[in-house]
Design a protein around this motif. Structure first.
Motif, short mmCIF file in Angstrom:
data_model
loop_
_atom_site.label_atom_id
_atom_site.label_comp_id
_atom_site.label_asym_id
_atom_site.label_seq_id
_atom_site.Cartn_x
_atom_site.Cartn_y
_atom_site.Cartn_z
N THR A 293 -35.44 42.86 8.46
CA THR A 293 -34.18 42.83 9.19
C THR A 293 -34.39 42.02 10.46
N HIS A 294 -33.31 41.55 11.10
CA HIS A 294 -33.54 41.11 12.47
C HIS A 294 -32.71 41.94 13.45
N ASP A 295 -32.25 43.08 12.94
CA ASP A 295 -31.52 44.01 13.77
C ASP A 295 -32.50 45.09 14.27
N GLY B 255 -38.25 39.92 13.26
CA GLY B 255 -38.71 38.67 13.82
C GLY B 255 -37.56 37.69 13.87
N PRO B 256 -37.71 36.64 14.65
CA PRO B 256 -36.61 35.68 14.79
C PRO B 256 -36.31 34.97 13.47
N SER B 257 -35.15 34.38 13.41
CA SER B 257 -34.72 33.71 12.20
C SER B 257 -35.67 32.56 11.85
N GLY B 258 -36.03 32.44 10.60
CA GLY B 258 -36.89 31.36 10.15
C GLY B 258 -38.36 31.61 10.35
N CYS B 259 -38.74 32.84 10.75
CA CYS B 259 -40.16 33.08 11.04
C CYS B 259 -40.95 33.41 9.78
N GLY B 260 -40.28 33.54 8.64
CA GLY B 260 -41.02 33.74 7.40
C GLY B 260 -40.92 35.14 6.83
N LYS B 261 -39.97 35.92 7.29
CA LYS B 261 -39.82 37.29 6.80
C LYS B 261 -39.49 37.31 5.31
N SER B 262 -38.49 36.52 4.96
CA SER B 262 -38.09 36.49 3.54
C SER B 262 -39.22 35.99 2.67
N THR B 263 -39.92 34.98 3.15
CA THR B 263 -41.02 34.41 2.38
C THR B 263 -42.10 35.46 2.12
N LEU B 264 -42.40 36.24 3.16
CA LEU B 264 -43.39 37.30 3.02
C LEU B 264 -42.96 38.32 1.97
N ASN C 266 -42.70 33.70 16.12
CA ASN C 266 -41.99 32.54 15.63
C ASN C 266 -42.87 31.71 14.71
N ARG C 267 -42.25 30.76 14.03
CA ARG C 267 -42.99 29.94 13.08
C ARG C 267 -44.20 29.28 13.71
N PRO C 268 -45.33 29.21 13.10
CA PRO C 268 -45.64 29.82 11.80
C PRO C 268 -45.73 31.34 11.90
N GLU D 288 -45.90 19.48 5.79
CA GLU D 288 -46.13 20.87 5.39
C GLU D 288 -45.55 21.82 6.42
N ILE D 289 -44.84 22.82 5.93
CA ILE D 289 -44.33 23.87 6.82
C ILE D 289 -45.12 25.14 6.49
N THR D 290 -45.72 25.70 7.52
CA THR D 290 -46.40 26.97 7.30
C THR D 290 -45.39 28.08 7.58
N ALA D 291 -44.98 28.76 6.54
CA ALA D 291 -43.96 29.80 6.70
C ALA D 291 -44.61 31.12 7.10
N VAL D 292 -45.76 31.42 6.51
CA VAL D 292 -46.47 32.66 6.80
C VAL D 292 -47.92 32.30 7.03
N LYS E 232 -47.43 28.07 2.51
CA LYS E 232 -46.96 26.79 3.04
C LYS E 232 -45.92 26.21 2.10
N PHE E 233 -44.97 25.49 2.69
CA PHE E 233 -44.01 24.75 1.87
C PHE E 233 -44.12 23.28 2.19
N LYS E 234 -43.83 22.46 1.19
CA LYS E 234 -43.70 21.02 1.44
C LYS E 234 -42.23 20.75 1.70
N SER E 235 -41.93 20.13 2.85
CA SER E 235 -40.54 19.78 3.09
C SER E 235 -40.25 18.43 2.43
N1 LIG Z 1 -38.44 27.07 -0.81
C1 LIG Z 1 -38.71 26.58 0.41
N2 LIG Z 1 -39.03 25.27 0.59
C2 LIG Z 1 -39.30 24.76 1.79
N3 LIG Z 1 -39.29 25.48 2.93
C3 LIG Z 1 -38.98 26.79 2.84
C4 LIG Z 1 -38.68 27.40 1.58
N4 LIG Z 1 -38.40 28.71 1.82
C5 LIG Z 1 -38.52 28.89 3.14
N5 LIG Z 1 -38.89 27.75 3.76
C6 LIG Z 1 -39.16 27.59 5.19
O1 LIG Z 1 -40.03 28.61 5.58
C7 LIG Z 1 -39.66 29.14 6.84
C8 LIG Z 1 -39.47 30.62 6.75
O2 LIG Z 1 -38.33 30.90 5.95
P1 LIG Z 1 -37.83 32.37 5.67
O3 LIG Z 1 -36.64 32.27 4.79
O4 LIG Z 1 -38.96 33.18 5.18
O5 LIG Z 1 -37.39 32.87 7.11
P2 LIG Z 1 -36.72 34.24 7.55
O6 LIG Z 1 -37.61 34.86 8.56
O7 LIG Z 1 -36.39 35.05 6.37
O8 LIG Z 1 -35.40 33.76 8.27
P3 LIG Z 1 -33.97 34.48 8.34
O9 LIG Z 1 -34.08 35.59 9.31
O10 LIG Z 1 -33.07 33.40 8.84
O11 LIG Z 1 -33.63 34.91 6.95
C9 LIG Z 1 -38.42 28.39 7.27
O12 LIG Z 1 -38.80 27.41 8.18
C10 LIG Z 1 -37.91 27.77 6.01
O13 LIG Z 1 -37.31 26.54 6.31
#
Ligand SMILES: Nc1ncnc2c1ncn2[C@@H]1O[C@H](COP(=O)(O)OP(=O)(O)OP(=O)(O)O)[C@@H](O)[C@H]1O
Ligand SMILES: [Mg+2]
Lengths: 279, 269
Positions: free
Chosen positions: B195-197, B43-52, B213-215, B22-26, B14-17
């Motif tokens: 990837t999202h390709d 997965g779609p953009s913003g779904c939390g791939k990078s966070t994972l 999608n998010r979460p 609270e945003i649940t990223a994963v 989770k992230f604090k915005s």
């Molecule tokens: N450091 C952070 N602080 C607050 N929120 C964050 C942070 N990092 C990511 N998020 C939020 O977590 C969610 C997932 O982000 P993430 O970067 O993992 O998405 P993604 O799937 O990699 O997207 P993309 O395909 O666009 O790269 C998003 O809603 C993003 O706003």
């Protein structure tokens, strides 16, 4: 055939003249430097013109020849060298002390939020206080000798320099730090081998800029109880309405500032060749 | 039996915005990657791939769940995991050669061994002749090749890649995919590839996790049973490839539709 050729010629000459004023585009360095030189000559001629035709009174603006004579007089009497070296000594010492303290503190502030939170509000407060206002205090603290002048130069430089170095350090992209941590480097190794290496050109530029500022504080530093120095000479000349001496002093400060600036610019290009990809 | 190269169990991040929401990223993600296995996450953009992926690298701290690499719990970044980012992360003051050598700083190898290894990798990524070039003298594709070599040279257990070809044009992207398959053939290790390709995921992977999608949760897992080695040109026109692609596109599209149904106010928040 001829027609095509002439069209081509026209195009190329046109594009050459276009390129001079293209947004952000490079121009031949010959033209770049000539433009700077010509502008100096232009200002000089304007000065000559205004003074030799008596458009302005010599009391306000003496002609170049009067300033030149003053230059020769001070040079022969040895005042000029004495003033210049006294000022240079104060500047260098004030700036070096400032830099020695500003670099570690700036690095701490740029890397650790704790130090940023602790010090930035305080520094922000002080850096807006005019250095002149510190003159009476510094006399109380440091007397009327050289240390008071150095202290003023320090106050004028330090608080800006710390914040600039903090920003230099913060300019390192987060991913660069993160990728380094995946190589198993310790925090200290990342700080030394990645953050500082990346920030170094910016820090070097901060040195150049803050040393330039130190020169601008010289007159303030030599305002009170000085017996030599370019700033002192200017203040003294004002009392006796020796305008040519004032102008000479100003020009000397400008010139010496320009020289130190160029030294930093030159070494910058030598030290950080990787910036433009030449090893 | 061996423990998997990467094991993620019930991971939530989770992230604090800014406004303290609270945003649940994963959310509750579990997945396994065996050694020698190439696994993608789409997965779609913003779904939390990078966070994972960042969590697997040790760059994000999970609120809940465990991440194990080779059976050991991940707490910090470390040299058992290599990471390649989407943005260019070469050190601009180092040449190609020095960049790759840099990641061997903590390696116990002797200097000649390190040098031989670096040269081997420069050859592997086809950058002979560019050893002494600085990053700003390299094209985007070349830079990512160096980044890949730099992440592989210290022999990590698993390679984590976050849209490494996302900033490249279609042509370069394709040759980079071929290069990656080639490199992976020579140095088999576990790969987690974000990837999202859809095509990219099918071309490269043994398995694909589709995230919702998010979460971000794992929506489905798909086995890609296409024979290796894979030649890109033949592959992309084969019926099997097209059916995988179609299937995945459908799954992703459902997620995108879902996204549009979220009220605007919630999106902004
Ligand atoms: N450091 C952070 N602080 C607050 N929120 C964050 C942070 N990092 C990511 N998020 C939020 O977590 C969610 C997932 O982000 P993430 O970067 O993992 O998405 P993604 O799937 O990699 O997207 P993309 O395909 O666009 O790269 C998003 O809603 C993003 O706003
Ligand atoms: Mg991402």
């Amino acid at each position: 055939m001829d027609q095509i050729l002439s069209v081509k010629e026209k195009e190329s000459s046109e594009s050459a003249s276009y390129r001079l004023l293209d947004l952000r585009s490079d121009i031949p360095s010959r033209i770049y430097w000539s433009a700077g030189g010509l502008f100096f000559i232009f200002i000089f001629i304007l000065w000559l013109f205004l003074t030799s035709l008596k458009i302005v009174s010599p009391l306000f603006l003496p002609g170049p020849e009067a300033v030149w004579d003053e230059f020769l007089r001070q040079l022969h009497e040895g005042i000029l060298l004495q003033d210049a070296s006294a000022s240079l000594y104060r500047i260098m010492l004030g700036w070096i002390i400032s830099t020695i303290i500003a670099v570690p503190i700036g690095i701490l502030m740029g890397n650790f939020k704790l130090f940023e939170g602790m010090l930035e509000p305080f520094i922000d407060l002080i850096r807006y206080m005019p250095a002149v206002a510190f003159v009476p205090l510094t006399i109380l603290w440091a007397g009327v000798g050289n240390s008071q002048k150095i202290l003023i130069l320090f106050i004028g430089t330090f608080f800006q320099e710390v914040l600039m170095i903090m920003d230099n350090v913060k300019s390192v992209p987060r991913e660069l730090i993160e990728v380094s941590s995946t190589f198993g480097l310790s925090r200290f190794e990342i700080l030394r081998d990645v953050i500082l290496r990346y920030a170094m050109p910016g820090i070097w530029d901060t040195f150049r800029i803050t040393l330039g500022w130190a020169w601008t504080y010289l007159v303030v530093a030599e305002l009170v109880a000085a017996s030599s120095g370019l700033g002192y000479r200017i203040m003294k000349a004002q009392r006796f309405l020796q305008t040519e001496s004032i102008i000479l002093g100003i020009l000397m400060i400008g010139l010496m500032g320009l020289i130190t600036d160029m030294i930093f610019k030159f070494t910058y290009r030598k030290l950080f060749r990787w910036l433009d990809g030449k090893g | 039996m061996d423990s998997p190269a990467l094991e993620i169990s019930q991971l939530s991040i989770k992230f604090k915005s800014n406004n303290q929401k609270e945003i649940t990223a994963v959310e509750n993600v579990s997945l396994n990657i065996n050694s020698n296995e190439f696994v993608s996450i789409i997965g779609p953009s913003g779904c939390g791939k990078s966070t994972l992926l960042r969590a697997a690298a040790g760059l994000e701290r999970p609120q809940f769940g465990k991440i194990r690499v080779d059976g050991h719990i991940v707490t910090h970044p470390g040299a058992d995991r290599g990471m390649v980012f989407q943005t260019y992360t070469l050190f601009p003051w180092l040449t190609t050669y020095e960049n790759i050598l840099f990641s061997l700083k903590k390696s116990p190898l002797s200097t000649p061994e390190k040098e031989a290894l670096v040269n081997h990798y420069i050859q592997m990524i086809g950058l002979e002749g560019f050893e002494n070039a600085y990053p700003n003298q390299l094209s985007g594709g070349m830079r990512q090749r160096v980044a890949i070599a730099r992440a592989l040279v210290y022999q990590p257990k698993i390679l984590l890649m976050d849209e490494p070809f996302g900033a490249l044009d279609a042509q370069t992207r394709m040759s980079m995919q071929e290069l990656l398959l080639d490199v992976w053939d020579q140095q088999r290790l576990a790969v987690l590839f974000v990837t999202h390709d859809v095509e990219e995921a099918v071309i490269l992977s043994d398995r694909i996790y589709v995230m919702s999608n998010r979460p971000g949760r794992i929506k489905t897992m798909i086995d890609v049973e296409l024979p290796r080695p894979r030649g890109l040109i033949d592959l992309e026109s084969s019926p099997a490839f097209l059916s995988y692609k179609r299937n995945l596109l459908d799954l992703i599209r459902q997620e995108s539709n879902f996204y549009q149904k979220i009220p605007l106010s919630e999106k902004i928040a």
